[in-house]
Design a protein around this motif. Structure first.
Motif, short mmCIF file in Angstrom:
data_model
loop_
_atom_site.label_atom_id
_atom_site.label_comp_id
_atom_site.label_asym_id
_atom_site.label_seq_id
_atom_site.Cartn_x
_atom_site.Cartn_y
_atom_site.Cartn_z
N GLU A 218 -84.54 38.03 19.20
CA GLU A 218 -83.39 38.59 19.91
C GLU A 218 -83.44 40.11 19.89
O GLU A 218 -83.18 40.76 20.92
CB GLU A 218 -82.10 38.10 19.25
CG GLU A 218 -80.84 38.54 19.97
CD GLU A 218 -79.59 38.03 19.29
OE1 GLU A 218 -78.66 37.60 19.99
OE2 GLU A 218 -79.52 38.07 18.04
N ALA A 219 -83.77 40.69 18.74
CA ALA A 219 -83.83 42.15 18.63
C ALA A 219 -84.95 42.72 19.49
O ALA A 219 -84.78 43.76 20.14
CB ALA A 219 -84.02 42.55 17.17
N TRP A 224 -86.68 45.70 24.39
CA TRP A 224 -87.43 45.73 25.64
C TRP A 224 -86.50 45.83 26.85
O TRP A 224 -86.77 46.56 27.80
CB TRP A 224 -88.31 44.47 25.76
CG TRP A 224 -89.69 44.67 25.24
CD1 TRP A 224 -90.51 45.74 25.42
CD2 TRP A 224 -90.42 43.74 24.44
NE1 TRP A 224 -91.71 45.55 24.79
CE2 TRP A 224 -91.69 44.33 24.18
CE3 TRP A 224 -90.15 42.49 23.92
CZ2 TRP A 224 -92.68 43.70 23.42
CZ3 TRP A 224 -91.14 41.86 23.16
CH2 TRP A 224 -92.38 42.46 22.92
N LYS A 225 -85.41 45.08 26.81
CA LYS A 225 -84.46 45.10 27.92
C LYS A 225 -83.86 46.49 28.10
O LYS A 225 -83.73 46.98 29.21
CB LYS A 225 -83.37 44.07 27.65
CG LYS A 225 -82.43 43.85 28.82
CD LYS A 225 -81.44 42.74 28.51
CE LYS A 225 -80.50 42.51 29.69
NZ LYS A 225 -79.53 41.42 29.39
N VAL A 273 -87.69 47.23 15.25
CA VAL A 273 -86.78 46.12 14.93
C VAL A 273 -86.41 46.16 13.46
O VAL A 273 -85.24 45.99 13.09
CB VAL A 273 -87.43 44.77 15.30
CG1 VAL A 273 -86.59 43.61 14.76
CG2 VAL A 273 -87.58 44.64 16.81
N ALA A 274 -87.40 46.38 12.61
CA ALA A 274 -87.13 46.42 11.16
C ALA A 274 -86.18 47.55 10.81
O ALA A 274 -85.24 47.37 10.03
CB ALA A 274 -88.45 46.58 10.40
N ASP A 275 -86.38 48.73 11.41
CA ASP A 275 -85.56 49.90 11.09
C ASP A 275 -84.11 49.71 11.53
O ASP A 275 -83.19 50.14 10.84
CB ASP A 275 -86.12 51.15 11.77
CG ASP A 275 -87.43 51.60 11.13
OD1 ASP A 275 -87.73 51.14 10.02
OD2 ASP A 275 -88.15 52.39 11.77
N MET A 413 -77.01 32.23 20.18
CA MET A 413 -77.81 33.44 20.44
C MET A 413 -78.29 33.47 21.89
O MET A 413 -78.34 32.44 22.56
CB MET A 413 -79.03 33.46 19.52
CG MET A 413 -78.72 33.75 18.07
SD MET A 413 -80.26 33.74 17.09
CE MET A 413 -79.61 34.11 15.47
N PHE A 414 -78.67 34.66 22.34
CA PHE A 414 -79.25 34.87 23.67
C PHE A 414 -78.25 34.58 24.79
O PHE A 414 -78.63 34.21 25.90
CB PHE A 414 -80.52 34.03 23.86
CG PHE A 414 -81.49 34.17 22.73
CD1 PHE A 414 -82.24 35.33 22.58
CD2 PHE A 414 -81.64 33.17 21.80
CE1 PHE A 414 -83.11 35.48 21.52
CE2 PHE A 414 -82.52 33.31 20.73
CZ PHE A 414 -83.25 34.48 20.60
N GLY A 415 -76.95 34.72 24.49
CA GLY A 415 -75.93 34.60 25.51
C GLY A 415 -75.62 33.19 25.95
O GLY A 415 -74.92 32.98 26.95
#
Length: 606
Positions: A218-219, A224-225, A273-275, A413-415
């Motif tokens: 998801e992150a 990317w989006k 993503v991790a940060d 998740m993902f809407g």
């Protein structure tokens, strides 16, 4: 008359009288009767020894060794928290100064650009660069954007000389990687440690494998989006650039340099993503971070790539990792997928974690369940008597919950959303085919578990190769209901031990980690990652029969059976009230209301 666990006790007290003789003990059950939400929980070793003294756990030298190691780690965290707070203050100041100097450099270059001097300088340096490269490669092979890359590197070097390099984080205490057989107490010990870190470490996260993979997906999708959306916005020139005293050509050049910097950063998406996600730092909060990761697995390419990128980044930036698994790190990847990436991941784990075995061969969940007086949450076979009892308990639970049985919808998740056919005040009912016979997966099961404290599942068949996809989903469903500490009632065709036969039509594969068919928006991302590892776009690797070994199947089925057994025990049920997300939200809401009321009273009285 057979008895069942009273739902009203969940709603009111969250405890029941134990029906387990002290001579029969268990070591895999988590310490559910402890108040894990208290500000200062006892350390894992003290928790463990207290439960042994109370007769609730049988002493096990392997478990005590792990508890001692966790206790030692806990003792080092308080000082480490202070060191990391100081480090993050320095880091924030460094980042602020570096950004200020970076903008100054960009403005100087933009001023040169506006006068036309920069282009002369750039063209000269570009010609020199191309002449050097011409000895090594043909001019048509030169990658586009090399000028921007050189400018970016030169700017970064100047910033290093002006501001200095990034501050070095203090050395982190070694975490723990705990592995062993099903039911040996790994998760129990990790959860003891996690509860004890509250009030010591600000940034704490606990994930099970399925939830972690979904959240990573998801992150990644969001990053990317956002990048695509930013590229599509015509007015993408930042406000700080628009306010500068330059012409539009210079401002466009500045905006292009800014976008290039973002593109360079986005190439390393897993560290990003991790940060920003797994250890979510709120504004102004500094300190150490702990990641507790239950059931680490590496059975597909995405898991290996994602785990390597995320965990390696977290370990490199000072996060302390405590994880559990059925396998030693080197044995996680039995089929050699992405071997180079995997070996780097293992080396990072071994450098930053103490690898410790819980060597007991006993499944303690099964041991206590065999001694429990009442086992009435699992009804079999699917005949008249068992079904009547199942329906009777459903009616009793609904009466205790109060309210009307209706259909409801829970966010996923993902809407996406999932419809719950029968729901009433935290109690839900499904058929096996509704949850496991459709293209749903871990994201849906997590949504169900977070929204309900009690789940009824009817008409569970015997699992075989013929319904391997359903069996895979059922294993994941049990994992998530267990991880979120739901009270579970089942009606099934056979006993728990005979559920996963897998003998009529061949071996029943463990596909539990391929749970992402429900990611309607994120599916493309997963396919892209898998494709890079020679994996088919359908979501399952080519030649999967050779990839998944019999031992992997054994782990998955034994874990599901062990957890189904534990979920019937009084000790497990005692913890539903304190550990299930439905009740945790109720507790938090009550605390917030109490805090608001006390604040208002204080303000009025003064």
């Amino acid at each position: 008359m057979r008895k069942f666990f009273s739902i009203s006790s969940l709603l009111n007290k969250g405890s029941i009288q134990r029906r387990v003789s002290n001579k029969y003990l268990i070591n895999a059950i988590r310490p559910y009767s402890e108040d894990l939400s208290s500000p200062k929980s006892p350390g894992p070793l003290l928790q463990y020894r207290k439960l042994v003294e109370q007769g609730r756990l049988q002493h096990d030298p392997y478990q005590e060794r792990v508890a001692l190691a966790l206790e030692n780690l806990l003792g080092r965290l308080e000082q480490y928290e202070k060191e990391m707070e100081d480090y993050h203050i320095k880091l924030a100041e460094w980042e602020k100064n570096r950004e200020t100097e970076r903008r100054k450099l960009l403005m100087e270059e933009a001023e040169l650009n506006q006068r036309g001097d920069l282009w002369t300088s750039v063209n000269k340096r570009k010609s020199e660069l191309l002449e050097r490269w011409s000895f090594r490669r043909k001019s048509e092979d030169i990658e586009p954007g090399v000028g921007k890359w050189v400018s970016y590197l030169n700017r970064e070097k100047k910033l290093d000389s002006l501001v200095g390099r990034r501050p070095t984080a203090p050395p982190a205490p070694k975490g723990l990687y705990i592995y062993g057989n099903v039911g040996s107490g790994k998760t129990m010990l990790m959860d003891m440690f996690y509860s004890a870190t509250e009030g010591i470490v600000k940034h704490r996260q606990r994930f099970h494998f399925h939830e972690a993979m979904l959240k990573i997906n998801e992150a990644m999708h969001k990053l990317w989006k956002n990048q695509v959306e930013e590229k599509s916005i015509q007015s993408s020139i930042s406000s700080w650039i628009m306010n500068l005293p330059f012409d539009m050509k210079a401002k466009e050049w500045l905006a292009a340099e800014e976008r290039y910097k973002q593109e360079v950063q986005m190439k390393n998406i897993l560290p990003a993503v991790a940060d920003k996600f797994l250890v979510d730092r709120q504004a102004g909060e500094r300190g150490a971070s702990i990641l507790c990761f239950d059931e680490i697995q590496a059975v597909d390419v995405f898991a290996i790539v994602a785990l390597s990128g995320i965990v390696s980044r977290l370990l490199s930036t000072g996060t302390v990792l405590v994880s559990t698994s059925n396998r030693a790190p080197k044995d996680l990847n039995q089929d050699g997928m992405q071997r180079e990436i995997f070996l780097k991941f293992v080396n990072k784990l071994e450098k930053h974690c103490e690898i410790i075995l819980v060597g007991s061969e006993v499944d303690y969940r099964r041991q206590i369940a065999q001694r429990s007086v009442d086992k009435v949450h699992y009804f079999w076979p699917l005949d008249g008597t068992a079904l009547k009892e199942f329906e009777k308990i459903w009616c009793q639970v609904i009466n205790q919950a109060g309210g009307e049985v209706t259909s409801s919808t829970v966010p996923v998740m993902f809407g996406r959303t999932l419809e719950v056919p029968q729901s009433c005040n935290g109690v839900a009912r499904f058929t096996f085919d509704y949850l496991c016979g459709r293209p749903v997966g871990a994201a849906d099961y997590i949504a169900v578990a977070k929204s309900h404290h009690t789940v009824f599942i009817s008409d569970i068949p015997v699992m075989s190769m013929r319904i391997r996809d359903k069996a895979r989903r059922f294993i994941t469903l049990i994992d998530e209901l267990y991880n979120h500490h739901c009270c579970l009632f089942c009606s099934a065709a056979t006993s728990i031990d005979d559920l996963f036969q897998g003998t009529e039509e061949g071996t029943l594969f463990d596909l539990e980690s391929f749970q992402f068919e429900t990611e309607t928006e994120g599916a493309k991302l997963r396919r892209d990652v898998l494709a890079e590892g020679s994996v088919s776009s359908g979501g399952a690797p080519a030649g999967i029969t050779s990839m998944l070994s019999g031992q992997e199947e054994m782990f998955a089925f034994r874990r599901a059976v062990s957890r189904l057994i534990e979920m019937q025990t009084p000790l497990y049920l005692e913890g539903v009230h304190s550990l299930n997300p439905y009740f945790q939200r109720k507790h938090q809401s009550f605390k917030n209301c109490s805090y608001s009321a006390s604040t208002v009273h204080h303000q009025v009285s003064h």
